[in-house]
Design an enzyme around this catalytic site. Sequence first.
Site, PDB file in Angstrom:
ATOM      1  N   TYR A  10       0.793  -1.229   0.000  1.00  0.00           N
ATOM      2  CA  TYR A  10       0.000   0.000   0.000  1.00  0.00           C
ATOM      3  C   TYR A  10       0.825   1.279   0.000  1.00  0.00           C
ATOM      4  CZ  TYR A  10       1.037  -0.665   4.986  1.00  0.00           C
ATOM      5  OH  TYR A  10       1.672  -0.875   6.186  1.00  0.00           O
ATOM      6  N   GLY A  11       2.159   1.150   0.000  1.00  0.00           N
ATOM      7  CA  GLY A  11       2.996   2.346   0.089  1.00  0.00           C
ATOM      8  C   GLY A  11       4.075   2.389  -0.972  1.00  0.00           C
ATOM      9  N   THR A  12       5.333   2.435  -0.532  1.00  0.00           N
ATOM     10  CA  THR A  12       6.445   2.621  -1.464  1.00  0.00           C
ATOM     11  C   THR A  12       6.768   1.381  -2.277  1.00  0.00           C
ATOM     12  OG1 THR A  12       8.117   2.041   0.189  1.00  0.00           O
ATOM     13  CG2 THR A  12       7.449   4.359   0.067  1.00  0.00           C
ATOM     14  N   LEU A  13       6.106   0.257  -1.992  1.00  0.00           N
ATOM     15  CA  LEU A  13       6.303  -0.957  -2.798  1.00  0.00           C
ATOM     16  C   LEU A  13       5.371  -1.006  -4.010  1.00  0.00           C
ATOM     17  CD1 LEU A  13       6.630  -3.611   0.059  1.00  0.00           C
ATOM     18  CD2 LEU A  13       8.441  -2.914  -1.522  1.00  0.00           C
ATOM     19  N   GLU A 210     -17.318  14.492 -10.030  1.00  0.00           N
ATOM     20  CA  GLU A 210     -17.167  13.045  -9.926  1.00  0.00           C
ATOM     21  C   GLU A 210     -17.803  12.461  -8.658  1.00  0.00           C
ATOM     22  OE1 GLU A 210     -16.169  11.257 -12.243  1.00  0.00           O
ATOM     23  OE2 GLU A 210     -14.737  12.327 -13.493  1.00  0.00           O
TER      24      GLU A 210
END
Length: 295
Positions: A10-13, A210
Site C-alpha cells: 500500500y505504500g512505497t512498494l 465526480e
Amino acid sequence: MSNSHLVFVYGTLRENEPNHHLLGDANCIARQSWTEGVLYDTGNGYPVMGVSSLHRVYGEVYEVSSETLEKLDEWEGFQGKTERYERVVQTIYSDGGTMEATIHVNGIFPLEQLEEVKFGDWKCHRYLDNESFRYFAYGSCMDSERFTTAGVVEHFTKVIGCGKANNFSLAYTRAAEDGGRADIIESEGYVEGKVYELKKEALEYLFVREGVQGHHYRPAFVSVELDGKVLQNVLTFIVIDKSTEIAPPIHYATEILRGASGIVSDQYYRQLEEDLFRKFQLKIDIQKDLEVANS
C-alpha cells in the site's frame, strides 16, 4: 510450506513507487484492490496501516516467492514481533473477487500522532498536491459541454491526446437516480480516453463533478499508454461501491460518445456503440445530433 504467497502492498512498494523493485519479478494479481484499515503518513516518506473496520486502504496484490517474502520481512523490520511492523493475513477485495493476503501493519508507530492519509491511498497523498498533473477521462468528462456550462472550460483546454489504460474495461457500475454511470474495472481489456494536462485548480470542480465528497467515486492513479509511451501516475476516478451494470441515461451516453468522437480510435468508438446496444439496447447517432445542433 508453499513457495508462493500473496502480499498486499500500500505504500512505497506499489507500482512506479521508489521501492517497487524490491518485489523483483513478482506477478501482479490486482492493481486496484482494497482492504479494511486506515492509512497514516509516518513523516518518513512512507505510510503505515492501522486496524479499522470503518475505513479502506487501497493498494496492490502480488504473488511472491518465500524468498521475496523473507526479504520484505527483513526490509519492513519484521522479526516475529516487529520493530516497525507486524505481519498479518487479511481479506483483500478486488474486481476479480476476494483473496487472503499478507500485510505488514503498524507495530510501534503512535498512530494518534500521525496524519491520516486521505482516501486511504498513498498515491493520492503523494500526487494530489502537485501543481499540475495529467488526468485520464474515460466517461462524460471527455465532452466539453458541461465544462462550458459550469464556466470551467479554461481548465480543460490542454488535451495531450488519446490515452489507453490497459488491463481495464469500461462498465456502467455507478447506480445514479436516472441510470448508470461509467467506471473502469480490472480486466484483460483496455479503455481509451482523453488525457488532459491540468492545474491543481481544476481539482475542486472535478471532485464535485465526480461525486468524490459523496463517496461515489475515488481519485486513483493509473498508468496510461499514449503515443507509444507509458505515462505513470495519471489521475482518474473509479467507482467505490460497484453495482451490477445499469443502463446509462441517453443524455449521459450521448456525452460519452460525443466526447470520444475524434479522440479515441475508430475501433474503440465502435466498441462503445456496440456495448451500449448489446447491453442496454441503446442506439445513439451522434452525427445526427451534431447535424441538428449545427442546423
